[in-house]
Design an enzyme around this catalytic site. Structure first.
Site, PDB file in Angstrom:
ATOM      1  N   ASN A  10       0.851  -1.198   0.000  1.00 14.62           N
ATOM      2  CA  ASN A  10       0.000   0.000   0.000  1.00 14.62           C
ATOM      3  C   ASN A  10       0.878   1.236   0.000  1.00 14.62           C
ATOM      4  OD1 ASN A  10      -1.929   1.956   0.377  1.00 14.62           O
ATOM      5  ND2 ASN A  10      -2.347   1.448   2.530  1.00 14.62           N
ATOM      6  N   LYS A  12      -0.043   4.323  -0.454  1.00 13.15           N
ATOM      7  CA  LYS A  12      -0.737   5.533   0.030  1.00 13.15           C
ATOM      8  C   LYS A  12      -0.517   6.669  -0.957  1.00 13.15           C
ATOM      9  CE  LYS A  12       0.081   3.621   4.525  1.00 13.15           C
ATOM     10  NZ  LYS A  12       0.207   3.755   5.931  1.00 13.15           N
ATOM     11  N   HIS A  99      -9.450   0.975   5.108  1.00  9.75           N
ATOM     12  CA  HIS A  99      -8.133   1.205   5.701  1.00  9.75           C
ATOM     13  C   HIS A  99      -8.283   2.161   6.882  1.00  9.75           C
ATOM     14  CE1 HIS A  99      -4.018   2.615   6.226  1.00  9.75           C
ATOM     15  NE2 HIS A  99      -3.653   1.457   5.677  1.00  9.75           N
ATOM     16  N   GLU A 101      -6.661   4.610   7.811  1.00 13.84           N
ATOM     17  CA  GLU A 101      -6.529   6.052   7.519  1.00 13.84           C
ATOM     18  C   GLU A 101      -7.816   6.600   6.908  1.00 13.84           C
ATOM     19  OE1 GLU A 101      -2.823   5.865   5.353  1.00 13.84           O
ATOM     20  OE2 GLU A 101      -1.844   5.302   7.229  1.00 13.84           O
ATOM     21  N   GLU A 169      -5.114  -4.998  10.781  1.00 10.61           N
ATOM     22  CA  GLU A 169      -4.083  -3.982  10.948  1.00 10.61           C
ATOM     23  C   GLU A 169      -4.306  -3.234  12.254  1.00 10.61           C
ATOM     24  OE1 GLU A 169      -2.268  -2.697   7.045  1.00 10.61           O
ATOM     25  OE2 GLU A 169      -4.193  -1.689   7.077  1.00 10.61           O
ATOM     26  N   GLY A 175       2.431   2.509  10.362  1.00  8.98           N
ATOM     27  CA  GLY A 175       3.325   3.648  10.142  1.00  8.98           C
ATOM     28  C   GLY A 175       4.097   4.071  11.377  1.00  8.98           C
ATOM     29  N   SER A 215       3.584  -2.018   9.873  1.00 14.39           N
ATOM     30  CA  SER A 215       5.049  -1.911  10.013  1.00 14.39           C
ATOM     31  C   SER A 215       5.797  -3.206   9.736  1.00 14.39           C
ATOM     32  CB  SER A 215       5.412  -1.362  11.387  1.00 14.39           C
ATOM     33  OG  SER A 215       4.913  -0.056  11.515  1.00 14.39           O
TER      34      SER A 215
HETATM   35  C1  PEP Z   1      -0.746   0.175   5.944  1.00 17.26           C
HETATM   36  O1  PEP Z   1      -0.871   1.380   5.764  1.00 17.26           O
HETATM   37  O2  PEP Z   1      -1.585  -0.617   5.526  1.00 17.26           O
HETATM   38  C2  PEP Z   1       0.434  -0.279   6.645  1.00 17.26           C
HETATM   39  C3  PEP Z   1       0.482  -1.516   7.045  1.00 17.26           C
HETATM   40  O3  PEP Z   1       1.432   0.631   6.849  1.00 17.26           O
HETATM   41  P1  PEP Z   1       2.901   0.388   7.488  1.00 17.26           P
HETATM   42  O4  PEP Z   1       3.390  -0.943   6.994  1.00 17.26           O
HETATM   43  O5  PEP Z   1       3.736   1.504   6.985  1.00 17.26           O
HETATM   44  O6  PEP Z   1       2.732   0.405   8.962  1.00 17.26           O
END
Ligand code: PEP
Length: 795
Positions: A10, A12, A99, A101, A169, A175, A215
């Site tokens: 992803n 973004k 998601h 966000e 998640e 992030g 992450s």
């Molecule tokens: C995400 O935005 O779906 C995600 C997992 O981000 P990150 O791996 O950067 O934490």
């Protein structure tokens, strides 16, 4: 059931330009021309405006393009939106929905998410449905409740579950660089699957792929912290790392990602504040101590969990290393093969600790992690405390809390023996075991205490050893005297599967190296038993090193230093330059570098004994409480460097299947203990017998057997052993006996003795300086009695 692995990237609103996006795709192409679609699906989510332009390059990599969002509307007056049908129209068959966000920054509700899913179902677009809890919700114990609520909103809209993938998640891990531990992720994902089973059906629950997201990156460790922060020595919040905690202070509340359980206490600390500070340092749990291999192992650990079927990767999918996740982890041998190894080990009756230790080593093997230690990652160790300069007043009370452990797992095959090497007669008719038993008896007498003694045997040495020691009943019996090393499955070199050899299935197993000391102690229950009985310190050495006896001065120094682990090292000479050396990593932690871990271009520096001055004698001191903590911290498997040895499955049949034997070394544990130290000892504490060369020297007058049954160099030798180099025909002990039918020559003043060809030594031969005895005739000839000094004698 086994589900196909699926990885999402992803992006973004990244990278900053399409040019950079193209560069990234080209980088990926260089490292992996195409993904193996039979093993892993990969979907990439670029910013929406770039999807169609980038799609051909994404597809050329064997991946699919995925939108990051979709509207809940059909075509109409919905400025700024796009429909599920629009996606299909452009041949985009995937989209993320829900998601975190979108939920937190754009106010998307469960109902919005459900409507979007419904539209995708109508039109046949595949959905990665993101769910997960915030930190506040996790801390409030609401993780499962939140996930269920988010799922419950969507379930009624789903008619075709084959078009749904879930991404769990945890919002606190997105992030942030924080990763849920494999156990946390597995527990939550298992709960999600159980909920789907109840709310939908067993069949759907079984088939549903659930990704873990948050992450995931080769730069992060499973304890929730980024790799490489060891150097920063981040303290537990609220505590100053330079100060000791009060005795028995509980772990800080916020230390939930560490491996110690809430309610555990720091050990009682009993001496100076320096001791307290050191011990505290070694107990800090909140930062990642592991290196790259360990990070990979964490990722592998995540994907071997039964309910984790892939990753949704954010930040790390914008890097070239994303392809490493895809290529090495996605279609990983770990996923394909690990269940087979696990089943084999369970069937063999191996305990969970042994299985966890092998899982770690196998994970490192298949991760492709770089196990080399180049010069650029090291600093030499300039100065260390020296034995002769120790000033601590020996404290005999510590002996009551101390265990002497001898490693006795090795067979003497290299010296022509088919049984435990320690059964080899060393001197005056005594075997290593006899001498060890007599040394212990004499130490008990000297220290007027019932010094605890144990052996670590292997499955091939246990019986012989116990039989031989039955004449020393005072030494102890049964599990009080020994625990047995684990065995590890051999790995087929061609496909990394468990090796099979029906002609003799015992050949499918090998010893896992003496690094197995730690898991064998834990898994056999010995560690716990010793701690319960009040033993706190362990002195461990090889059974073929008769110089390694209990030394109260060293024990006292070790305990008072507060170090959790201490290695006795000796100064390297030219004769030791090919062997491993002690060094420091860039954070100042001690580590060992073996020659197999040194890149070719750094070989010269590796052999520079003026730079890397010390080598490991394998005489080690371990704080057993610290060992227990390290196990907890590392989920039951110490992250030791892994060495792989290429062999054939039947060692005597060179045409049999090629296998890899995975081993770890006990000294390498120095890098696992924060605050580990080393002590320079005199060579007299290091007198191992590895070859008949060593044995002949040891039997000669260059060494003396003391009253306490220690073998020491004669004072005339000034601490330097004679160098003996026998012809290859004397490799086995029975052949060596024929060389010296009248006993060994005098080597008291010998620097180097070389024997070439078949020779016998007469009685009363004295060798001085450097002497070579040669016989090229092919029939044995005798070297007559007399003194030979600095010459070559042709017989
Ligand atoms: C995400 O935005 O779906 C995600 C997992 O981000 P990150 O791996 O950067 O934490």
């Amino acid at each position: 059931m086994s589900r196909k692995f699926i990885v999402g990237g992803n992006w973004k609103c990244n990278p900053a330009s399409m040019k950079e996006a193209n560069t990234l795709l080209k980088e990926w192409k260089k490292s992996l021309p195409s993904v193996d679609k039979s093993k892993v699906d990969v979907v990439i989510c670029p910013p929406a405006l770039w999807m169609t332009t980038l799609s051909p390059a994404i597809e050329a990599l064997g991946m699919q393009t995925c939108a990051q969002n979709v509207g809940k509307n059909d075509a109409g007056a919905f400025t700024g939106e796009w429909t599920a049908a629009n996606l299909l129209d452009l041949n985009i068959k995937w989209t993320l929905i829900g998601h975190s966000e979108r939920r937190t920054k754009y106010g998307e509700t469960d109902a919005d998410v459900a409507e979007k899913v419904a539209k995708c179902q109508e039109i046949g677009v595949n959905v990665i449905l993101c769910i997960g809890e915030t930190l506040e919700e996790r801390e409030g114990g609401k993780t499962d409740e939140v996930n269920k609520r988010q799922l419950a909103a969507v379930i009624p809209k789903v008619k075709d579950w084959s078009k749904i993938v879930l991404a769990y998640e945890p919002v606190w891990a997105i992030g942030t660089g924080k990763v849920a531990t494999p156990e946390q992720a597995e527990e939550t994902q298992a709960a999600i699957r159980a909920y789907i089973k109840g709310a939908v059906s067993s069949d759907v629950a079984d088939k549903l792929q659930i990704q873990y997201g948050g992450s995931v990156s080769p730069d992060n460790c499973a304890d929730g912290q980024p790799c490489g922060v060891r150097s920063e020595s981040k303290a537990v919040e609220g505590l100053d790392s330079t100060q000791a905690p009060p005795p028995s202070s509980p772990l800080p509340e916020n230390c939930q990602l560490g491996a110690m359980a809430q309610g555990d206490t720091f050990d009682e600390v009993d001496t100076s504040s320096k001791v307290k500070a050191n011990r505290y340092k070694s107990q800090r749990l909140d930062f990642c101590q592991s290196r790259e291999a360990s990070c990979w192992a964490s990722i592998l650990e995540l994907i071997t969990k039964p309910n984790i079927d892939g990753f949704l990767v954010g930040g790390a999918s914008l890097k070239p290393t994303f392809m490493e996740i895809v290529s090495k982890v996605g279609p990983s041998k770990m996923v394909d093969m690990w269940p087979k190894f696990e089943e084999k080990m369970k069937k063999e009756g191996l305990n969970d600790t042994a299985i966890a230790a092998f899982k770690y080593t196998y994970g490192v093997l298949v991760s492709g992690a770089d196990v080399m230690i180049p010069e650029s990652k090291l600093d030499p160790v300039e100065k260390l405390p020296e034995y002769e300069k120790l000033r601590e007043k020996p404290d005999p009370r510590l002996l009551k809390k101390t265990l002497i452990l001898k490693l006795n797992g090795g067979l003497g095959t290299g010296m022509g023996l088919e049984k435990a090497k320690s059964l080899l007669p060393v001197t005056q008719g005594f075997t290593f075991l006899d001498l060890i038993a007599k040394q212990v008896a004499s130490m008990r007498k000297e220290f007027k205490t019932d010094l605890k003694f144990m052996l670590m045997n292997s499955f091939s040495t246990s019986q012989d050893t116990l039989e031989a020691l039955s004449k020393y009943p005072d030494l102890g019996t049964g599990s009080d005297l020994e625990f047995v090393q684990n065995k590890a499955p051999k790995v087929t070199a061609s496909d990394m599967s468990p090796a099979e050899w029906s002609a003799d299935s015992s050949h499918e197993w090998c010893p896992p190296g003496h690094g197995d000391l730690y898991p064998a102690m834990l898994g056999s229950g010995t560690l716990e038993k010793l701690l319960k009985k009040g033993y706190r310190y362990m002195f461990v050495s090889n059974s073929d090193n008769l110089g390694a006896t209990m030394d109260l001065k060293i024990l006292t120094h070790f305990v008072q230093s507060g170090a959790p682990f201490m290695m006795e090292v000796a100064e390297r000479t030219d004769a030791d330059k090919k062997g491993g050396h002690l060094a420091k990593d860039k954070a100042g932690g001690l580590l060992l570098r073996e020659s197999a871990q040194c890149p070719e271009e750094d070989e010269k520096e590796f052999q520079n004994v003026g730079k890397y001055k010390f080598f490991n004698t394998n005489n080690l001191w371990v704080d057993l409480a610290a060992l227990k903590r390290e196990f907890r911290r590392n989920d039951g498997a110490l992250p030791l460097p892994v060495m792989k040895n290429g062999k054939t499955v039947d060692p005597r049949d060179k045409a049999s299947t090629k296998v890899l034997q995975l081993e770890t070394a006990m000294g390498a544990a120095i890098q696992c203990f924060e605050g580990a130290s080393a002590l320079v000892i005199p060579r007299s504490r290091f007198a191992p017998v590895k070859t008949t060369n060593d044995l002949l020297a040891l039997r000669s007058d260059a060494y003396k057997l003391t009253e306490d049954f220690t073998i020491v160099l004669a004072p005339e030798r000034d601490g330097v052993p004679p160098e003996v180099k026998l012809d290859g025909m004397y490799k086995f002990t029975d052949a060596m006996e024929k060389l010296i039918p009248n006993g060994p020559p005098s080597l008291l003043h010998c620097k180097k003795l070389v024997v070439e060809g078949p020779v016998t030594f007469a009685k009363d031969v004295i060798i001085k300086g450097t002497v070579t005895v040669k016989n090229s005739s092919g029939t044995s000839k005798e070297l007559a009695a007399g003194t030979y000094e600095d010459k070559t004698v042709e017989l």
